[in-house]
Design an enzyme around this catalytic site. Structure first.
Site, PDB file in Angstrom:
ATOM      1  N   ARG A   1      14.412 -34.320   7.425  1.00  0.00           N
ATOM      2  CA  ARG A   1      13.890 -33.047   7.924  1.00  0.00           C
ATOM      3  C   ARG A   1      12.836 -33.300   8.990  1.00  0.00           C
ATOM      4  O   ARG A   1      13.125 -33.092  10.161  1.00  0.00           O
ATOM      5  CB  ARG A   1      13.408 -32.086   6.830  1.00  0.00           C
ATOM      6  CG  ARG A   1      12.904 -32.689   5.535  1.00  0.00           C
ATOM      7  CD  ARG A   1      12.392 -31.638   4.576  1.00  0.00           C
ATOM      8  NE  ARG A   1      11.045 -31.955   4.174  1.00  0.00           N
ATOM      9  CZ  ARG A   1      10.418 -31.393   3.160  1.00  0.00           C
ATOM     10  NH1 ARG A   1      10.998 -30.421   2.484  1.00  0.00           N
ATOM     11  NH2 ARG A   1       9.218 -31.750   2.829  1.00  0.00           N
TER      12      ARG A   1
ATOM     13  N   MET B   1      12.817  -1.926  -4.450  1.00  0.00           N
ATOM     14  CA  MET B   1      11.673  -2.485  -3.726  1.00  0.00           C
ATOM     15  C   MET B   1      10.430  -2.559  -4.616  1.00  0.00           C
ATOM     16  O   MET B   1       9.690  -3.542  -4.576  1.00  0.00           O
ATOM     17  CB  MET B   1      11.375  -1.643  -2.482  1.00  0.00           C
ATOM     18  CG  MET B   1      10.399  -2.309  -1.534  1.00  0.00           C
ATOM     19  SD  MET B   1       9.991  -1.293  -0.108  1.00  0.00           S
ATOM     20  CE  MET B   1      11.572  -1.100   0.677  1.00  0.00           C
TER      21      MET B   1
ATOM     22  N   TYR C   1      19.950   1.978  -7.924  1.00  0.00           N
ATOM     23  CA  TYR C   1      20.712   2.128  -6.674  1.00  0.00           C
ATOM     24  C   TYR C   1      22.152   1.654  -6.813  1.00  0.00           C
ATOM     25  O   TYR C   1      22.428   0.662  -7.488  1.00  0.00           O
ATOM     26  CB  TYR C   1      20.048   1.312  -5.559  1.00  0.00           C
ATOM     27  CG  TYR C   1      18.788   1.942  -5.008  1.00  0.00           C
ATOM     28  CD1 TYR C   1      18.796   3.243  -4.500  1.00  0.00           C
ATOM     29  CD2 TYR C   1      17.591   1.240  -4.992  1.00  0.00           C
ATOM     30  CE1 TYR C   1      17.639   3.820  -3.992  1.00  0.00           C
ATOM     31  CE2 TYR C   1      16.431   1.805  -4.474  1.00  0.00           C
ATOM     32  CZ  TYR C   1      16.463   3.103  -3.975  1.00  0.00           C
ATOM     33  OH  TYR C   1      15.328   3.668  -3.471  1.00  0.00           O
TER      34      TYR C   1
ATOM     35  N   LYS D   1      -0.239 -25.592  -0.190  1.00  0.00           N
ATOM     36  CA  LYS D   1       0.482 -24.771   0.795  1.00  0.00           C
ATOM     37  C   LYS D   1       1.014 -23.498   0.124  1.00  0.00           C
ATOM     38  O   LYS D   1       1.048 -23.411  -1.110  1.00  0.00           O
ATOM     39  CB  LYS D   1       1.637 -25.582   1.388  1.00  0.00           C
ATOM     40  CG  LYS D   1       2.714 -25.991   0.384  1.00  0.00           C
ATOM     41  CD  LYS D   1       3.641 -27.055   0.969  1.00  0.00           C
ATOM     42  CE  LYS D   1       4.698 -27.484  -0.033  1.00  0.00           C
ATOM     43  NZ  LYS D   1       5.465 -28.657   0.442  1.00  0.00           N
TER      44      LYS D   1
HETATM   45  C1  LIG Z   1       5.543 -29.622  -0.696  1.00  0.00           C
HETATM   46  C2  LIG Z   1       5.380 -31.072  -0.549  1.00  0.00           C
HETATM   47  C3  LIG Z   1       4.913 -31.871  -1.625  1.00  0.00           C
HETATM   48  C4  LIG Z   1       4.732 -31.342  -3.032  1.00  0.00           C
HETATM   49  O1  LIG Z   1       5.940 -31.487  -3.749  1.00  0.00           O
HETATM   50  P1  LIG Z   1       6.021 -31.093  -5.300  1.00  0.00           P
HETATM   51  O2  LIG Z   1       7.438 -31.360  -5.675  1.00  0.00           O
HETATM   52  O3  LIG Z   1       5.700 -29.631  -5.363  1.00  0.00           O
HETATM   53  O4  LIG Z   1       5.042 -31.925  -6.019  1.00  0.00           O
HETATM   54  C5  LIG Z   1       4.638 -33.194  -1.378  1.00  0.00           C
HETATM   55  N1  LIG Z   1       4.835 -33.745  -0.156  1.00  0.00           N
HETATM   56  C6  LIG Z   1       5.330 -33.022   0.882  1.00  0.00           C
HETATM   57  C7  LIG Z   1       5.553 -33.699   2.183  1.00  0.00           C
HETATM   58  C8  LIG Z   1       5.632 -31.675   0.718  1.00  0.00           C
HETATM   59  O5  LIG Z   1       6.136 -30.986   1.741  1.00  0.00           O
END
Ligand SMILES: *Cc1c(COP(=O)(O)O)cnc(C)c1O
Length: 369
Positions: free
Chosen positions: A137, A314, A265, A39
């Site tokens: 969550r 930036m 800045y 992801k």
């Molecule tokens: C992002 C995610 C992972 C990966 O977790 P890491 O700590 O990066 O290994 C695994 N399972 C779910 C559900 C996630 O959202």
């Protein structure tokens, strides 16, 4: 040896990825499948190059957060099964069209997905049931098992390929008891649901730190994200892994400052003494956010640490190079396999995950295999 860096570049080292994959695989049993989490552009690196390499070295599954990420991988020719961890109903048709597999995490999501699967005349379409065992969550609750079973038994359009849950604090040894409770709850849920389904789906609960700290929870598959990119959430594990991404840049210009002169800045930095600063072409639009300003972040130039001074702009940061032997055009390292992203992130009050996933598309990616 990598070539001389002439602009900001994120180098992606695929042999490091293979090393990390092998190390994590060695931590789980022979028959345990490896799901690799790709992801967020493969944790801020390069999703397609990473997914291709993972496919080549024997990953069993990939996971993304959103449908659009999975579509991108499919369009690039990735054929591994792809679990979508956090899909929305508006994308279910695309999800099916691209042969992606949804995490079903609530009654609403399950019903909407079954409806789309039936409308598309699907049979045994692979789905994954996500349970909440304490992170609060997304996910079904333990008490939803009967409901899930009842709804699924009314349709042949979907089939449960996996049941999974997510650990809230697998990297935190002070929360060991809580994590063991999560594992216990997950076991109870699966022992309740599996006989009702009449078949045994793949069970999985561990993220990277779960793999490293809770071998009792490896089940049939593990899900690694940060680990395959080279971070183990503690020094002992970091030493075994090799960061895949290295962020490098270059000194654009050097300034001599007199006492009382300011930098950047809002004049956030004021020189107390005669000093030298270097300007580097990386800013908050590249993912070096303002939390790294004002000496919270740093870079390495010719082996020496140089603190970021003043506010992050930036498109640039300025660093203190007083006493460092360097020239305009010299290489600057923000993080690499020797200078950990964890150190700079923690110094600024965040974690490696946030720093590496935030490197924006504006920074050129260079794949090293
Ligand atoms: C992002 C995610 C992972 C990966 O977790 P890491 O700590 O990066 O290994 C695994 N399972 C779910 C559900 C996630 O959202």
């Amino acid at each position: 040896m990598s070539d001389v860096v002439a602009e900001s570049v994120l180098e992606i080292n695929l042999s490091h990825l293979a090393h990390n994959f092998k190390y994590l695989k060695s931590k789980v049993g022979q028959g345990v499948k490896m799901l690799c989490v790709v992801k967020a552009n493969s944790y801020g690196s390069e999703d397609v190059a990473i997914a291709k390499k993972l496919q080549e070295i024997g990953a069993d599954y990939l996971a993304v957060a959103y449908v659009s990420e999975g579509v991108h991988l499919r369009e690039a020719g990735i054929t591994l099964p792809i679990l979508v961890l956090h899909p929305q109903p508006v994308n279910f048709e695309a999800l099916i069209r691209y042969n992606l597999e949804p995490s079903l995490y609530s009654a609403r999501i399950l019903r909407e997905f079954v409806e789309v699967a039936e409308r598309s005349n699907k049979k045994d379409y692979p789905v994954h049931i996500k349970f909440n065992t304490g992170i609060n969550r997304i996910g079904f609750w333990e008490a939803d098992v009967d409901f899930i079973h009842r709804d699924l038994s009314k349709t042949t359009s979907v089939k449960v390929v996996s049941i999974f849950s997510h650990l809230a604090a697998s990297e935190d040894h002070n929360e060991r008891e809580f994590t063991l409770q999560q594992i216990h709850t997950f076991k109870k849920i699966t022992e309740d649901l599996i006989p009702k389904l009449g078949y045994r789906p793949i069970l999985h609960q561990c993220n990277t730190s779960g793999i490293l700290n809770y071998s009792e929870a490896h089940f049939d598959m593990v899900r690694s994200g940060i680990g395959i990119y080279g971070y183990g959430n503690e020094e002992g594990f970091d030493a075994k892994l090799k960061p895949v991404a290295a962020l490098k840049s270059v000194i654009s210009q050097i300034h001599k400052l007199e006492p009382g002169e300011s930098v950047g800045y809002n004049r956030a930095f004021k020189a107390q003494d005669y000093m030298t600063s270097a300007t580097i072409p990386l800013g908050h639009a590249d993912g070096i956010t303002r939390i790294y300003g004002n000496q919270k972040g740093f870079v390495y130039i010719n082996g020496h640490r140089a603190n970021i001074i003043g506010n992050v702009c930036m498109d640039m940061i300025m660093v203190d190079i007083t006493g460092i032997d360097c020239n305009e055009g010299d290489e600057v390292i923000i993080f690499d396999h020797k200078h950990s992203a964890t150190h700079i992130a923690e110094n600024a009050g965040t974690i490696s995950y946030e720093l590496i996933t935030g490197i924006s598309p504006r920074v050129k990616r260079k794949i090293i295999d």
